[in-house]
Motif scaffolding. Structure first.
Motif, short mmCIF file in Angstrom:
data_model
loop_
_atom_site.label_atom_id
_atom_site.label_comp_id
_atom_site.label_asym_id
_atom_site.label_seq_id
_atom_site.Cartn_x
_atom_site.Cartn_y
_atom_site.Cartn_z
N LEU A 1 5.72 -0.18 -11.52
CA LEU A 1 5.28 -1.54 -11.23
C LEU A 1 4.08 -1.91 -12.10
O LEU A 1 3.94 -3.06 -12.54
N ARG A 2 3.21 -0.95 -12.36
CA ARG A 2 2.02 -1.21 -13.17
C ARG A 2 2.39 -1.69 -14.57
O ARG A 2 1.71 -2.53 -15.16
N SER A 3 3.50 -1.17 -15.10
CA SER A 3 3.89 -1.51 -16.47
C SER A 3 4.93 -2.62 -16.54
O SER A 3 5.28 -3.06 -17.63
N THR B 1 -1.28 -6.20 -10.14
CA THR B 1 -2.25 -5.19 -10.51
C THR B 1 -2.11 -4.03 -9.54
O THR B 1 -1.86 -4.23 -8.35
N VAL B 2 -2.25 -2.82 -10.05
CA VAL B 2 -2.11 -1.61 -9.24
C VAL B 2 -3.44 -0.87 -9.26
O VAL B 2 -3.97 -0.55 -10.33
N THR B 3 -3.99 -0.61 -8.08
CA THR B 3 -5.29 0.05 -7.95
C THR B 3 -5.12 1.39 -7.26
O THR B 3 -4.48 1.48 -6.20
N ASP B 4 -5.68 2.45 -7.86
CA ASP B 4 -5.68 3.76 -7.23
C ASP B 4 -6.80 3.82 -6.20
O ASP B 4 -7.98 3.82 -6.55
N ASP B 5 -6.41 3.87 -4.93
CA ASP B 5 -7.38 3.98 -3.84
C ASP B 5 -7.39 5.44 -3.38
O ASP B 5 -6.95 5.79 -2.28
N ALA C 1 0.87 -1.18 0.00
CA ALA C 1 0.00 0.00 0.00
C ALA C 1 0.91 1.23 0.00
O ALA C 1 1.28 1.74 1.05
N LEU C 2 1.27 1.67 -1.20
CA LEU C 2 2.24 2.74 -1.33
C LEU C 2 1.56 4.10 -1.18
O LEU C 2 0.54 4.36 -1.83
N VAL D 1 -2.49 0.52 -4.24
CA VAL D 1 -2.46 -0.86 -3.75
C VAL D 1 -1.92 -1.77 -4.85
O VAL D 1 -2.52 -1.88 -5.93
N VAL D 2 -0.80 -2.40 -4.58
CA VAL D 2 -0.11 -3.26 -5.55
C VAL D 2 -0.30 -4.71 -5.11
O VAL D 2 0.22 -5.11 -4.06
N ARG D 3 -1.04 -5.48 -5.87
CA ARG D 3 -1.36 -6.87 -5.52
C ARG D 3 -0.59 -7.83 -6.40
O ARG D 3 -0.54 -7.68 -7.62
#
Length: 271
Positions: free
Chosen positions: A59-61, A89-93, A47-48, A135-137
């Motif tokens: 990381l997303r790419s 997967t990277v999610t914008d929270d 959780a960056l 959030v990087v899963r």
């Protein structure tokens, strides 16, 4: 019942206090950073804060990412380190709801400095910029490998390189100066350093309070077991003396300013 390698890694990830995430960036440039390991829906994640938005976008790419636990202080007694490779997967929270509802309690336990920012409703309102996260899963694990643990945070480090794909090892630092760094694999194998760019990275933290958590890296190319240094960041060994009050205030203000700036940029991007 036999425990599979991914399940073993997930179990170790859930108990570890510190970990590393590694990947190959543009032009196969090796990258690594220390992180707080968290779980969301039993999936390893990070959780960056938005101050690290550039890292999250990298990381997303990235086609492949490694989640590593190599610090012996975060491993069971005499256990080997573990590295899981896969896709993220990277999610914008942006509203911080996922972080607050599912991850904040874990972070408060593992990363004590967060308590000064978010350990009560009043603090969360005052420090709202700390709650939005990227959030990087690690959703899809392709392989899990064991590596020798790092038992000496000063004399040992991670080696991340492009060796026909992402590769992560632990190494002992034998000798060196500003131009070169002699290494030895913790596994005893020959590093065979002639395949591409390489990064040697280390970090250390003050036990219990994490008031200091500092990292360094040396970047270049391997020639056998020696890194020919092209870039240097941070001081090695890491100085971990106590921070003065003024530096604590400055560090917090820098973090707040960076988070606010990147949150605003993300909000503009999402319209």
């Amino acid at each position: 019942m036999h425990e599979t390698a991914p399940l073993r890694m997930f179990r170790m990830w859930s108990r570890a206090l510190v970990a590393e995430v590694c990947w190959l960036g543009r032009s196969d440039r090796p990258e690594s950073m220390p992180v707080t390991p968290l779980l969301v829906e039993d999936v390893p994640c990070l959780a960056l804060p938005y101050a690290q938005r550039d890292r999250a976008e990298a990381l997303r790419s990235a086609p492949e990412v490694a989640f590593a636990i190599t610090d012996a202080r975060s491993l069971p007694d005499d256990a080997r380190g573990v590295v899981a490779f896969g896709a993220v997967t990277v999610t914008d929270d942006l509203d911080g709801s996922v972080f607050t509802d599912r991850l904040l309690e874990q972070e408060l336990v593992k990363y004590p400095p967060s308590r000064a920012l978010a350990d009560s409703l009043l603090l969360r309102r005052e420090n709202w910029w700390w709650l939005p996260r990227l959030v990087v899963r690690l959703d899809r694990v392709s392989r899990v490998v064991d590596v020798p643990a790092r038992t000496d945070s000063v004399g040992q480090a991670l080696l991340v390189r492009d060796d026909l794909g992402l590769r992560v090892d632990t190494v002992t630092l034998l000798d060196g100066d500003e131009q070169r760094l002699e290494l030895a694999s913790r596994s005893g194998a020959d590093l065979r350093g002639d395949t591409g760019p390489a990064l040697v990275s280390g970090h250390d933290y003050t036990v219990d309070d994490f008031e200091r958590w500092e990292s360094w890296d040396r970047r270049g190319r391997l020639r056998g077991n020696e890194l020919a240094i092209q870039e240097s960041h941070g001081v090695r060994p890491v100085p971990l003396g106590p921070l003065g009050l003024l530096e604590r205030i400055r560090r917090r203000r820098r973090m707040e300013k960076a988070c606010r700036r990147e949150i605003a940029a993300a909000e503009r991007a999402f319209g």
